[in-house]
Write an enzyme that holds these catalytic residues in place. Sequence first.
Site, PDB file in Angstrom:
ATOM      1  N   GLY A 138      60.790  54.697  82.642  1.00  0.00           N
ATOM      2  CA  GLY A 138      60.469  56.055  82.214  1.00  0.00           C
ATOM      3  C   GLY A 138      61.680  56.797  81.682  1.00  0.00           C
ATOM      4  N   LYS A 196      67.750  45.178  73.683  1.00  0.00           N
ATOM      5  CA  LYS A 196      68.987  44.379  73.725  1.00  0.00           C
ATOM      6  C   LYS A 196      70.189  45.195  74.198  1.00  0.00           C
ATOM      7  CE  LYS A 196      68.964  41.978  69.677  1.00  0.00           C
ATOM      8  NZ  LYS A 196      69.380  40.949  68.732  1.00  0.00           N
ATOM      9  N   LYS A 197      70.021  46.503  74.373  1.00  0.00           N
ATOM     10  CA  LYS A 197      71.132  47.272  74.958  1.00  0.00           C
ATOM     11  C   LYS A 197      71.477  46.693  76.331  1.00  0.00           C
ATOM     12  CE  LYS A 197      71.271  51.310  77.040  1.00  0.00           C
ATOM     13  NZ  LYS A 197      72.305  51.151  78.108  1.00  0.00           N
ATOM     14  N   ARG A 235      70.266  57.262  80.708  1.00  0.00           N
ATOM     15  CA  ARG A 235      71.361  57.880  81.474  1.00  0.00           C
ATOM     16  C   ARG A 235      72.227  58.813  80.618  1.00  0.00           C
ATOM     17  NH1 ARG A 235      70.914  52.795  84.571  1.00  0.00           N
ATOM     18  NH2 ARG A 235      70.475  53.412  86.716  1.00  0.00           N
ATOM     19  N   GLY A 261      64.594  54.310  71.761  1.00  0.00           N
ATOM     20  CA  GLY A 261      64.747  52.861  71.947  1.00  0.00           C
ATOM     21  C   GLY A 261      63.487  52.251  72.556  1.00  0.00           C
ATOM     22  N   HIS A 262      62.926  52.918  73.572  1.00  0.00           N
ATOM     23  CA  HIS A 262      61.693  52.422  74.183  1.00  0.00           C
ATOM     24  C   HIS A 262      60.535  52.484  73.170  1.00  0.00           C
ATOM     25  CE1 HIS A 262      63.802  54.101  77.879  1.00  0.00           C
ATOM     26  NE2 HIS A 262      63.576  52.849  78.243  1.00  0.00           N
TER      27      HIS A 262
END
Length: 275
Positions: free
Chosen positions: A27, A145-146, A184, A32-33
């Site tokens: 969440g 891929k992060k 983050r 990116g998600h």
Amino acid sequence: MKVLHRIDELRAALAGGPRPAFVPTMGNLHEGHLALVRQARAHGVPVVASIFVNRLQFAPHEDFDRYPRTLPRDAELLEGAGCDIVFAPDEAEMYPVLQGFKVQPPAALADILEGHFRPGFFTGVCTVVMKLFQIVQPGIALFGKKDYQQCIVVRNMVEQFNMPIQVIGGETVRADGGLALSSRNGYLSDAERTEAVALSAELQRVAQAVRGGRRDFADIEAAALQALRQRGWQPDYVAVRRRADLAQPQAAGEPLVVVAAARLGSTRLIDNLEI
Ligand code: PAF
């Protein structure tokens, strides 16, 4: 789009249909998600995203309690990206009894780099991903891929357990200046947010040096660590590794990646760049 909280509801919703494409998340979603969800959409099967902050992968001193829980906003974003089902279980649904069985990945893959600095992290990740795979039964699973090492660990788990799942790594999405999007990043102050681009810039410098033919990896890594320290970061590692298994490079011509983790203030950021 359905938002389901229980395993039986999810199984009923998927029954009789094709195996879905699955995007597991914790969440607090970002672009990116959403890019992974759009990529999942292109496979023409139902798309399931999960939202579950997995206690098992957090050490006691880490940010489990303050990890942002933003389900209503996440659900809106997922619907906009074309997700069909959000699976958002609570802890009692995922861990109704103490999770005594765990999936322990091999040390060579999981006790290095992130696993060295976050002992037990990949056991927590593999255990929850195994459970989510059993629940969702996807044909395709997409990971950013992060989290480069996570992609490799999960892909190896799927192969070694003969799970009929294609694991796809989605490209890292970056903000202006190159900062890799991460849930983050929200912990960063304005000044830290400005400074945070230095991590990807340092990775670019390492990548350029290696692309330029340098093979003195230890020296290149040491220079990058030093540069970050001088800017006020506390780096855990900057490492040039083989893409396939994150081992030290051996022969010339192997596809490489530079991976890094560093703390800026109280926020730990990770990033990588394929070379
Ligand atoms: O990458 C993440 O967000 C998590 O590690 C995952 C894969 C959802 C497992 O909790």
